[in-house]
Design a protein around this motif. Structure first.
Motif, short mmCIF file in Angstrom:
data_model
loop_
_atom_site.label_atom_id
_atom_site.label_comp_id
_atom_site.label_asym_id
_atom_site.label_seq_id
_atom_site.Cartn_x
_atom_site.Cartn_y
_atom_site.Cartn_z
N UNK A 238 -9.97 -3.01 24.28
CA UNK A 238 -9.97 -2.78 25.53
C UNK A 238 -9.03 -1.61 25.69
N UNK A 239 -9.11 -0.58 26.54
CA UNK A 239 -8.68 0.41 27.06
C UNK A 239 -8.12 0.46 28.36
N UNK A 240 -6.75 0.59 28.71
CA UNK A 240 -6.53 0.84 30.04
C UNK A 240 -5.97 2.15 30.53
N UNK A 241 -6.74 2.68 31.73
CA UNK A 241 -6.57 4.04 32.01
C UNK A 241 -5.51 3.96 33.21
N UNK A 242 -4.39 4.79 32.90
CA UNK A 242 -3.21 4.66 33.70
C UNK A 242 -3.13 6.11 34.50
N UNK A 243 -2.68 6.09 35.84
CA UNK A 243 -2.55 7.43 36.49
C UNK A 243 -1.60 8.47 35.79
N UNK A 244 -0.56 8.00 35.21
CA UNK A 244 0.22 9.07 34.32
C UNK A 244 1.17 8.10 33.24
N UNK B 152 -8.01 1.98 35.79
CA UNK B 152 -9.23 1.02 35.42
C UNK B 152 -8.86 0.48 34.09
N UNK B 153 -9.84 -0.42 33.75
CA UNK B 153 -9.74 -1.23 32.50
C UNK B 153 -11.11 -1.34 31.97
N UNK B 154 -11.29 -0.79 30.62
CA UNK B 154 -12.75 -0.58 30.14
C UNK B 154 -12.47 -1.39 28.72
N UNK B 155 -13.70 -2.33 28.51
CA UNK B 155 -14.14 -3.16 27.42
C UNK B 155 -15.01 -2.26 26.62
N UNK B 156 -14.26 -1.52 25.42
CA UNK B 156 -14.84 -0.71 24.57
C UNK B 156 -15.69 -1.28 23.72
N UNK B 157 -15.72 -2.48 23.31
CA UNK B 157 -16.80 -3.39 22.39
C UNK B 157 -15.78 -4.39 21.53
N UNK B 158 -16.60 -4.93 20.70
CA UNK B 158 -16.25 -5.82 19.54
C UNK B 158 -16.28 -5.58 18.28
#
Length: 185
Positions: free
Chosen positions: A116-122, A137-143
């Protein structure tokens, strides 16, 4: 960020303030943990990723349960033990970006990994002491099944510098591009 650079199965996970509040509470209770690349600095992001993914997959989040298993995996779905590996970023992930597992985490008893990747404002600071703010945003990148991950991943030693992005490796770790991950657990 062009959507073409993302794998079709990479997708956003829903989150809300209640999930963030729960992650903050869990992170404060945990403090620094053994074998953490960021010395506990990523606890909030890690818990938020677990909470959002557990909600998405409709599975049990056991990372704060009693006993030793909480150190070996985070989620259970249909008897499958899933460990969630989280990256903090200031831009949305692309398929060429990499996921990582520290060498010190190889002992964990997960069946598969969810990335999982979490995108932050800063972000403030650099390296392991960096702090991130403002979840965008929170992204499920895969397994990737555990055994297959370590068979295919590239090993990086602490201090190595990735020439593609200038990143200096904080700890011995195994990396793999997001594009190599699988769509489902």
């Amino acid at each position: 960020m062009p959507f073409e650079n993302r794998k079709p199965h990479m997708r956003k996970l829903n989150f809300n303030q209640s999930m963030i509040d729960e992650a903050v509470k869990k992170a404060k209770n945990l403090g620094s943990i053994n074998n953490s690349i960021t010395s506990g600095g990523g606890n909030l992001a890690g818990y938020l990723a677990e909470i959002a993914l557990a909600e998405d997959l409709q599975c049990n989040n056991v990372s704060c349960d009693e006993g030793d298993d909480k150190y070996n995996y985070d989620l259970i779905k249909n008897d499958l033990k899933i460990d969630v590996k989280t990256k903090r970023r200031t831009v949305d992930p692309e398929s060429s970006y990499e996921v990582s597992i520290a060498e010190t985490s190889k002992h964990q008893k997960a069946d598969t990994y969810a990335f999982v990747s979490i995108t932050f404002k800063g972000k403030r600071g650099k390296g392991r002491s960096a702090t991130y703010h403002g979840v965008e945003s929170i992204w499920l990148c895969g397994f990737m099944p555990k055994k297959e991950y370590f068979e295919k991943a590239k090993f990086w030693e602490r201090g190595d510098v990735d020439s593609s992005n200038g990143f200096r490796v904080h700890a011995n770790m195994y990396n793999m591009p997001i594009s190599s991950l699988k769509e489902s657990e």
